[in-house]
Design an enzyme around this catalytic site. Structure first.
Site, mmCIF file in Angstrom:
data_model
loop_
_atom_site.group_PDB
_atom_site.id
_atom_site.type_symbol
_atom_site.label_atom_id
_atom_site.label_comp_id
_atom_site.label_asym_id
_atom_site.label_seq_id
_atom_site.Cartn_x
_atom_site.Cartn_y
_atom_site.Cartn_z
ATOM 1 C CG ASP A 1 -1.982 0.916 1.190
ATOM 2 O OD1 ASP A 1 -3.251 0.511 1.083
ATOM 3 O OD2 ASP A 1 -1.667 2.309 1.095
ATOM 4 C CB ILE A 2 1.135 4.234 -2.001
ATOM 5 C CG1 ILE A 2 -0.349 4.627 -2.218
ATOM 6 C CG2 ILE A 2 1.432 3.412 -3.400
ATOM 7 C CD1 ILE A 2 -0.616 5.779 -3.367
ATOM 8 C CG ASN B 1 -12.211 -0.635 3.120
ATOM 9 O OD1 ASN B 1 -12.738 -1.364 4.193
ATOM 10 N ND2 ASN B 1 -11.339 0.028 3.003
ATOM 11 C CD GLN C 1 -14.554 -0.568 -3.163
ATOM 12 O OE1 GLN C 1 -15.684 -0.649 -2.913
ATOM 13 N NE2 GLN C 1 -14.113 -1.488 -4.271
ATOM 14 C CG HIS D 1 -8.523 -2.957 -2.773
ATOM 15 N ND1 HIS D 1 -9.462 -2.262 -3.615
ATOM 16 C CD2 HIS D 1 -8.039 -2.096 -1.607
ATOM 17 C CE1 HIS D 1 -9.792 -1.117 -2.903
ATOM 18 N NE2 HIS D 1 -8.952 -0.751 -1.985
#
Lengths: 114, 114
Positions: free
Chosen positions: B30-31, B87, B94, B100
């Protein structure tokens, strides 16, 4: 599993506020809700944790999410949205060692997720 | 989906820090990580939300959780534990409309999950 709380709910030895049931899963209201809708979805097969999911039982994970989607729709939160959570072991916050999916909604869920 | 960020990552049009891949799913960091381990696991098929899971694609949900379990083991957090989160729509939080699974661990996750 004779000492498993959720197996006892499945066997109707312990009561629960059941909201959904099909061939694969049972769902009931969480006794300590964290959102207006907070439901636990459990497979009818005893699986302790996410670490015990493999090719032989992974179909039940999909069954849990499809049940979550259907319950969300019935509860009127499908379009606004919801969060599904599975906790694994201590760092994950797992409280009962029978895998379960939390379905939470009816409010804006925040970030991070715990 | 030509305008889907995650489909672009799948097509290697946009870079990502990929940590796992198999026939069914791709996983990358995850960024904006919320825990020492925070990885996104996406199916290779474009599915917008949990509301779009049905009998035709529900096997991919199990594939996502099996990937999460395998990644957790590789990252050394399988035994201590981890949380997986999906989510759905706005109330769920989301951010990208390609389903995801968030895998979070490496710290004690708290309750409620957002």
């Amino acid at each position: 599993m004779s000492d498993c709380l959720f197996c006892k709910i499945l066997d109707r030895e312990i009561p629960a506020d059941i909201v959904f049931e099909n061939e694969y899963v049972l769902a009931f209201n969480d006794i300590n809700p964290q959102a207006p809708v907070h439901i636990l979805i459990i497979p009818k097969e005893h699986i302790a944790t996410s670490n015990d999911i493999d090719a032989g039982n992974m179909d039940l994970v999909g069954e849990m999410l499809v049940a979550a989607k259907e319950i969300a729709a019935k509860k009127g939160i499908g379009i606004n949205g919801y969060r599904t959570v599975i906790n694994c072991n201590e760092d994950g916050g797992q409280a009962v060692y029978h895998i379960h999916m939390h379905l939470l909604g009816g409010r804006q869920m925040s970030w991070p997720p715990g």
